[in-house]
Design an enzyme around this catalytic site. Sequence first.
Site, PDB file in Angstrom:
ATOM      1  N   CYS A 141       0.801  -1.221   0.000  1.00 30.71           N
ATOM      2  CA  CYS A 141       0.000   0.000   0.000  1.00 30.71           C
ATOM      3  C   CYS A 141       0.839   1.278   0.000  1.00 30.71           C
ATOM      4  O   CYS A 141       0.316   2.366  -0.246  1.00 30.71           O
ATOM      5  CB  CYS A 141      -0.948   0.000   1.190  1.00 30.71           C
ATOM      6  SG  CYS A 141      -1.965  -1.493   1.299  1.00 30.71           S
TER       7      CYS A 141
ATOM      8  N   HIS B  32      -3.737   6.723   1.927  1.00 25.44           N
ATOM      9  CA  HIS B  32      -4.077   5.411   1.376  1.00 25.44           C
ATOM     10  C   HIS B  32      -5.453   5.027   1.886  1.00 25.44           C
ATOM     11  O   HIS B  32      -5.758   5.180   3.072  1.00 25.44           O
ATOM     12  CB  HIS B  32      -3.009   4.405   1.816  1.00 25.44           C
ATOM     13  CG  HIS B  32      -3.459   2.991   1.793  1.00 25.44           C
ATOM     14  ND1 HIS B  32      -4.027   2.413   0.682  1.00 25.44           N
ATOM     15  CD2 HIS B  32      -3.435   2.021   2.748  1.00 25.44           C
ATOM     16  CE1 HIS B  32      -4.325   1.154   0.955  1.00 25.44           C
ATOM     17  NE2 HIS B  32      -3.984   0.900   2.201  1.00 25.44           N
TER      18      HIS B  32
ATOM     19  N   ASN C 205     -10.306  -1.014  -0.702  1.00 22.56           N
ATOM     20  CA  ASN C 205      -8.863  -0.846  -0.528  1.00 22.56           C
ATOM     21  C   ASN C 205      -8.154  -1.405  -1.755  1.00 22.56           C
ATOM     22  O   ASN C 205      -8.111  -2.615  -1.960  1.00 22.56           O
ATOM     23  CB  ASN C 205      -8.418  -1.579   0.733  1.00 22.56           C
ATOM     24  CG  ASN C 205      -6.923  -1.434   1.006  1.00 22.56           C
ATOM     25  OD1 ASN C 205      -6.149  -1.061   0.142  1.00 22.56           O
ATOM     26  ND2 ASN C 205      -6.514  -1.748   2.223  1.00 22.56           N
TER      27      ASN C 205
END
Length: 343
Positions: free
Chosen positions: A124, A268, A299
Amino acid sequence: MTKPQIRPVSGAQYSRILGVGGYRPVRVIPNSEVLEWIDSSDEWIRTRSGIAERRWAGPEESVAEMSVQAAGKAIAQAGISAEQIGGVIVSTVSHFKQTPAIATEISERLGCGNAPAFDISAACAGFGYGLGLADGMIRGGNAEYVLVIGVERLSDLTDQSDRSTAFIFGDGAGAAIVGPSDTPGIGKLIWGSDGSQADLITQTQAWDTAFAKSDAINGAGEETKWPALKMDGQPVFRWAVWEMAKVAQQALDAAGITADQLGAFIPHQANMRITDAMIKALKLPESVPVARDIAETGNTSAASIPLAMERMLESGEAHSGDLALIIGFGAGLVYAAAVVTLP
């Protein structure tokens, strides 16, 4: 006798993001569909993560195809041609070929000539890592323009029976063109890792282990279990809230910027509760718009920051020339944060 010296290399004094683009798969997976896999509720999923729906890629929406689509938009926005790109960096954990790097295929399809192309695996935080590498390449004189892509097909690594993760992940690609600038456009990158906590977010089994088990159980007529992502949610939540708020503040301090001078906060897209906790820890003014792309996208790991950045610019929440604080964090555990000027 004087020893020969290597000729010095001079690059641009500064760099900045010149264009951004994204690709979101066609298929929408609402929470109602997720509830067919796990024993949960729409309210529980929204409360726990902030996610209402996510996008999952179809057979034709490969890692390469999504990347090419996102990159094309970034190149057009930057006002350059693919031939001018001097480096292609792709961050992904869901390209399943060990070699060659998917970046080489993407570079070829875009028409980037003989540009160096390589993949990185920084989960990420991958987009931030890519920006840092691109900034160094440009200021070091090794490229004039660099394409940075974050792309994932995390649906391929999602265990639909795992109640703790089945609702989290989505697919997509985000891309940015980084190029020379007369003024600083990318602040000092605050990045790092904590390998002592690597087991908090990980793949359930290595590929060689999975294949060995497959060979063993197929002879017995049993079903092969595909490797998937697993996460120990509570420790990750605590780490993200407390440690990453410190990293975000360090990025602000390194850039000489205060929270009230920001035009956007683009974390993020991991969890809406984490975002809210970081806003509180940073004492971010209500006037600063915050990316909440996770609600519709889930996500998407390395793709989440450029996807959210594109959406904020297109919606008018943020504007070209605004300063934005970006931060990514995830499996490794890895992290990267910086203040950037929006394209």
